[in-house]
Scaffold this active site. Structure first.
Site, PDB file in Angstrom:
ATOM      1  N   GLY A  12       0.797  -1.223   0.000  1.00  0.00           N
ATOM      2  CA  GLY A  12       0.000   0.000   0.000  1.00  0.00           C
ATOM      3  C   GLY A  12       0.829   1.273   0.000  1.00  0.00           C
ATOM      4  O   GLY A  12       2.037   1.266   0.282  1.00  0.00           O
ATOM      5  N   PHE A  13       0.170   2.366  -0.277  1.00  0.00           N
ATOM      6  CA  PHE A  13       0.813   3.683  -0.362  1.00  0.00           C
ATOM      7  C   PHE A  13       1.410   4.090   0.982  1.00  0.00           C
ATOM      8  O   PHE A  13       2.602   4.399   1.085  1.00  0.00           O
ATOM      9  CB  PHE A  13      -0.241   4.703  -0.820  1.00  0.00           C
ATOM     10  CG  PHE A  13       0.265   6.108  -0.984  1.00  0.00           C
ATOM     11  CD1 PHE A  13       1.439   6.388  -1.660  1.00  0.00           C
ATOM     12  CD2 PHE A  13      -0.478   7.172  -0.488  1.00  0.00           C
ATOM     13  CE1 PHE A  13       1.880   7.693  -1.828  1.00  0.00           C
ATOM     14  CE2 PHE A  13      -0.051   8.478  -0.645  1.00  0.00           C
ATOM     15  CZ  PHE A  13       1.135   8.740  -1.316  1.00  0.00           C
ATOM     16  N   ARG A  34      -0.626 -10.077   0.265  1.00  0.00           N
ATOM     17  CA  ARG A  34      -1.569 -11.161  -0.028  1.00  0.00           C
ATOM     18  C   ARG A  34      -0.934 -12.202  -0.936  1.00  0.00           C
ATOM     19  O   ARG A  34      -1.286 -13.372  -0.895  1.00  0.00           O
ATOM     20  CB  ARG A  34      -2.839 -10.593  -0.658  1.00  0.00           C
ATOM     21  CG  ARG A  34      -3.781  -9.966   0.352  1.00  0.00           C
ATOM     22  CD  ARG A  34      -5.064  -9.519  -0.293  1.00  0.00           C
ATOM     23  NE  ARG A  34      -4.871  -8.410  -1.212  1.00  0.00           N
ATOM     24  CZ  ARG A  34      -5.793  -7.943  -2.032  1.00  0.00           C
ATOM     25  NH1 ARG A  34      -6.987  -8.517  -2.065  1.00  0.00           N
ATOM     26  NH2 ARG A  34      -5.546  -6.921  -2.815  1.00  0.00           N
ATOM     27  N   LYS A 153     -14.105   2.028   9.015  1.00  0.00           N
ATOM     28  CA  LYS A 153     -12.950   2.487   9.784  1.00  0.00           C
ATOM     29  C   LYS A 153     -13.310   2.689  11.254  1.00  0.00           C
ATOM     30  O   LYS A 153     -12.521   2.357  12.154  1.00  0.00           O
ATOM     31  CB  LYS A 153     -12.398   3.777   9.193  1.00  0.00           C
ATOM     32  CG  LYS A 153     -11.881   3.656   7.772  1.00  0.00           C
ATOM     33  CD  LYS A 153     -10.762   2.636   7.649  1.00  0.00           C
ATOM     34  CE  LYS A 153      -9.461   3.082   8.256  1.00  0.00           C
ATOM     35  NZ  LYS A 153      -8.339   2.159   7.961  1.00  0.00           N
ATOM     36  N   SER A 193      -6.691   9.042  -2.812  1.00  0.00           N
ATOM     37  CA  SER A 193      -6.393  10.455  -2.587  1.00  0.00           C
ATOM     38  C   SER A 193      -5.418  10.980  -3.635  1.00  0.00           C
ATOM     39  O   SER A 193      -5.591  12.083  -4.171  1.00  0.00           O
ATOM     40  CB  SER A 193      -5.831  10.661  -1.175  1.00  0.00           C
ATOM     41  OG  SER A 193      -4.755   9.787  -0.915  1.00  0.00           O
TER      42      SER A 193
END
Length: 332
Positions: A12-13, A34, A153, A193
Site C-alpha cells: 500500500g501507499f 496477499r 474504519k 487520494s
C-alpha cells in the site's frame, strides 16, 4: 538495532512510506502481502537498503498471521480495504473489522509490545458537519451505502480498543487517524487520494464538486507512525493527522499555478451542489460525495503536535510533489 516491526498491507501507499521510514531508522521490517509474487516490486518501490522481508497473509484468513507476528517487537497495521478498485461495491466492513482482530490477536499471542493501527479521520467525524473535532470525537453514522468507508474504519478502530481493554497484559495500542493523504506516488498502484490529483491533471474532472479535505503528507504520516510506535506517552492514544484544509478548487488552482503547461487540463469550473444531490440516488460516486458538499472539516492535530512534536508540511507542497511524481512516473 535489534527490534523488529511487522507492517501489514506492505504494497500500500502508506505502508511503503512506513517501511521506508522504519528501515531508515535501523529496524528490521517484515511486511505482509496477499501474494508474495509482489515482493520484488514492493522492495523496488521502497527503494532503500535495510533488513526487509515478506510474509503472505490476508485479512480474511487466519493463515499466516502467527508466522507474520512471530518475533516482532511492534506491529504497524496499515492494511484496510477502500470502496474503490477491486473493492468497489463490495463489503469492506467485514475485512476491515476481521482483519484488525486477526492482527491484534496474533500480536498478543506473539508477545508484541505495541500495535499501531492506521485508522482514519473518517472515524472522528462530529455529529454536526464542520464542528471542531479531535481525538475525543467518534463517528456515529447510519448503515447506508454512502457511509460504508467511515463506518468500516470506525467499527474496526472501536473493535481494536475494545479488545485491548480486555487484555490487561498487552499489547499496547496506539491509533493514527490520517486525513486526505497526499505526497509522491511510488508506483502506479495509487491511493484514491493521489488518484484525485491524477484525475485533475488528466482532465477527467471537468467540473469540481464543492468539497475539500484537510491534507496530510504521506512522508510526515510515516514519521508519525514511527513516533507513535515507540514514544512512551503514545501508548493508549489516538492521534489525528491533519494539516491545512483545501477545497478541490484550491487544489486545482495550486496545480495550475505551480505546474504551468503540465496542468493545462486542470479545470477550475465548480459543479453546483444541486447537481450532485440530484444524481446521488442513481450514482454511487455522487451518493458518497453528497454528505460532504460544502463542509469545511475542522480537525485538530494539536494532540500529536504537543505530545510528539509532530507536524505535517504545507498542503500546497504536498499537492505539488504529488503532481510532479505522477508526471515523472508517466501516470498522467
Amino acid at each position: 538495532m535489534s527490534e523488529s516491526v511487522l507492517v501489514t498491507g506492505g504494497s500500500g501507499f502508506v505502508a511503503g512510506y512506513v517501511v521506508r521510514e522504519l528501515l531508515g531508522r535501523g529496524y528490521r521490517v517484515r511486511a505482509t502481502l496477499r501474494s508474495l509474487r509482489r515482493a520484488d516490486a514492493v522492495r523496488g518501490k521502497v527503494g532503500v537498503d535495510g533488513d526487509l522481508s515478506f510474509v503472505a497473509a490476508d485479512l480474511l484468513s487466519d493463515d499466516g498471521w502467527d508466522a507474520a507476528t512471530e518475533g516482532m517487537t511492534y506491529v504497524v497495521h496499515t492494511a484496510s480495504p477502500m470502496p474503490v478498485g477491486e473493492h468497489r461495491g463490495q463489503d469492506i466492513t467485514t475485512p476491515a473489522r476481521h482483519g484488525t482482530r486477526r492482527v491484534l490477536q496474533a500480536a498478543r499471542r506473539a508477545g508484541v509490545r505495541r500495535v499501531v493501527v492506521t485508522s482514519s479521520t473518517a472515524a472522528a467525524m462530529p455529529a454536526v458537519p464542520g464542528a471542531p473535532a479531535d481525538e475525543r470525537t467518534w463517528t456515529d453514522l447510519p448503515d447506508q451505502r454512502r457511509y460504508a468507508y467511515p463506518r468500516a474504519k470506525t467499527l474496526a478502530e472501536r473493535d481494536a480498543w475494545r479488545l485491548i481493554r480486555e487484555w490487561p497484559d498487552g499489547p499496547e495500542l496506539t491509533t493514527v487517524l490520517p486525513a486526505n493523504i497526499q505526497g509522491p506516488a511510488l508506483d502506479e498502484d495509487l491511493s484514491p487520494s493521489v488518484g484525485l490529483i491524477r484525475l485533475m491533471l488528466s482532465g477527467k474532472m471537468p467540473v469540481l464538486p464543492r468539497m475539500g479535505y484537510p491534507i496530510v503528507d504521506v512522508r510526515d504520516l510515516a514519521v508519525l507512525h514511527a513516533e507513535a510506535m515507540t514514544a512512551p506517552a503514545a501508548a493508549g492514544q489516538r492521534f489525528i493527522a491533519a494539516g491545512e484544509f483545501l477545497w478541490f478548487r484550491e487544489i486545482a488552482a495550486i496545480l495550475r499555478d505551480r505546474l504551468g503547461p503540465a496542468a493545462a487540463k486542470v479545470s477550475l469550473r465548480q459543479l453546483p451542489n444541486w447537481v450532485v444531490r440530484a444524481a446521488a440516488p442513481f450514482n454511487a460516486e455522487m451518493d458518497q460525495l453528497a454528505p460532504s458538499l460544502g463542509v469545511r472539516s475542522n480537525l485538530s492535530s494539536a494532540h500529536a503536535e504537543k505530545l510528539l512534536g509532530w507536524r505535517t508540511r504545507p498542503a500546497a507542497e504536498s499537492v505539488t510533489d504529488t503532481a510532479h511524481s505522477l508526471l515523472e512516473l508517466g501516470l498522467v
